[in-house]
Enzyme design. Structure first.
Site, PDB file in Angstrom:
ATOM      1  CG  ASP A   9      60.139  41.349 -31.940  1.00  0.00           C
ATOM      2  OD1 ASP A   9      59.383  41.285 -31.075  1.00  0.00           O
ATOM      3  OD2 ASP A   9      60.681  40.799 -32.455  1.00  0.00           O
ATOM      4  CG  ASP A  99      55.832  42.706 -29.460  1.00  0.00           C
ATOM      5  OD1 ASP A  99      55.095  42.770 -30.289  1.00  0.00           O
ATOM      6  OD2 ASP A  99      55.555  41.289 -29.437  1.00  0.00           O
ATOM      7  CD  GLU A 100      57.341  44.156 -34.544  1.00  0.00           C
ATOM      8  OE1 GLU A 100      57.505  43.857 -35.181  1.00  0.00           O
ATOM      9  OE2 GLU A 100      56.237  42.896 -34.667  1.00  0.00           O
TER      10      GLU A 100
END
Length: 351
Positions: A9, A99-100
């Site tokens: 993350d 983003d993850e």
């Protein structure tokens, strides 16, 4: 072989990119925002500022707040760089946002001296390439890795090696710690004297499903015990269902907006049920008379077709925007879809 799953993350992704590109922002409270906060830096979060908050409210909490406009193209490019880097490690990756993502590292971990070493190398490599930090969690399934990545955020790592370690960690945490338990559901559970995760253990699987429905009751039972059979869906096709409506005369009141959103939601939800699908992401799209178009979405950790849960998320998105009028188009959609039968097979194993 027991699965080994990693969740990464990126830390305050949009804000971190702007800070990297503008060193004058370092250690200062900044948000990436239009009318609504998209991402808040960690110094900004200390003032109580969070995503989906209006910039006016954020400014009230922190008069010295720096507001940086959203540059989606830049963030997408950075995300692609990170995803290409991750795919060099293994193709068994499920990207769940810019983003993850989740990686199944079961087949490759033997090449490294330890789980700790792999985590450190992973974080270091992303920083070397992008100048951005990420938090990493490793566990025996998606659930444990996701919760692990949040423990030493930002920039840290944590590892759950088995179910016992996970239960020891989670049992004394507030029930809200479990994915899928939002503010409203937490209130319902609190009324029933369920405050901590360990309060779930006195209930059987059937009791929880009877009381809260198969979807929510089942997740309470399984997640409180670290049970999560979901695979890394690295070949999953991205699809969505929904509807949008363009208005000849712009909507000019909250009542009209709420009425139209309700109708769009009902239509999209009916399709979700008819097609026997579960969803993880709900999105809302708005276009104003001046052609400005904005969209907001929220992604759950788990898929669901629970109408109450989905409507609650939609209401949160709508309330965060504070819309009052001059709207030419509204849209509601569901994405990150999964066949409902996949979830039912998991639940059937527990009866």
């Amino acid at each position: 072989m027991k699965r080994i799953i990693l969740h990464y993350d990126m830390d305050a992704f949009y804000a971190s990119i702007e800070i990297r590109d503008n060193p004058k922002y370092k250690d200062k409270p900044i948000v990436v925002a239009g009318g609504v906060v998209t991402t808040a830096s960690y110094p900004a979060r200390k003032f109580g500022i969070h995503s989906a908050m209006s910039t006016l409210d954020a400014k009230r909490l922190c008069p010295g707040l720096i507001i940086v406009p959203v540059n989606k193209e830049k963030y997408m490019k950075e995300s692609k760089t990170i995803q290409n880097l991750v795919l060099k490690i293994t193709p068994k990756v499920e990207f769940i946002a810019f983003d993850e993502g989740f990686l199944d590292i079961t087949d490759i971990i033997s090449k490294f001296s330890s789980l700790e070493s792999f985590s450190s190398i992973f974080r270091k490599r992303i920083f070397e390439i992008t100048g951005l930090t990420c938090s990493v969690g490793i566990g025996f399934n998606k659930l444990s890795s996701k919760i692990a990545s949040d423990i030493y955020k930002p920039g840290g790592q944590f590892i759950f090696k088995d179910e016992d370690e996970f239960i020891d960690f989670i049992k004394n945490k507030k029930i809200r710690k479990l994915p899928g338990v939002g503010k409203q559901f937490e209130k319902i559970l609190n009324k029933n004297k369920i405050f901590k995760v360990e309060d779930i253990y006195s209930f059987s699987f059937k009791e929880l499903c009877s009381k809260y429905g198969n979807s929510r009751g089942g997740l309470l039972y399984t997640y409180s015990r670290g049970i999560d059979y979901r695979e890394i869906e690295f070949n999953r096709a991205i699809s969505s269902i929904g509807n949008e409506n363009t208005f000849r005369i712009p909507l000019d009141s909250e009542v009209e907006i709420s009425r139209e959103i309700e109708a769009l939601f009902e239509w999209a939800y009916a399709r979700l049920i008819n097609k026997k699908l579960l969803t993880k992401t709900i999105s809302i799209k708005i276009r104003f008379s001046n052609r400005e178009t904005i969209s907001r979405s929220k992604t759950r950790f788990t898929t669901t077709n629970d109408k109450y849960t989905l409507k609650e998320i939609l209401d949160e998105l709508l309330n965060s925007l504070g819309l009052i009028g001059d709207i030419k188009l509204l849209g509601v959609s569901f994405s990150n879809l999964e066949k409902a039968c996949n979830r039912q097979l998991i639940l059937n194993n527990l009866y």
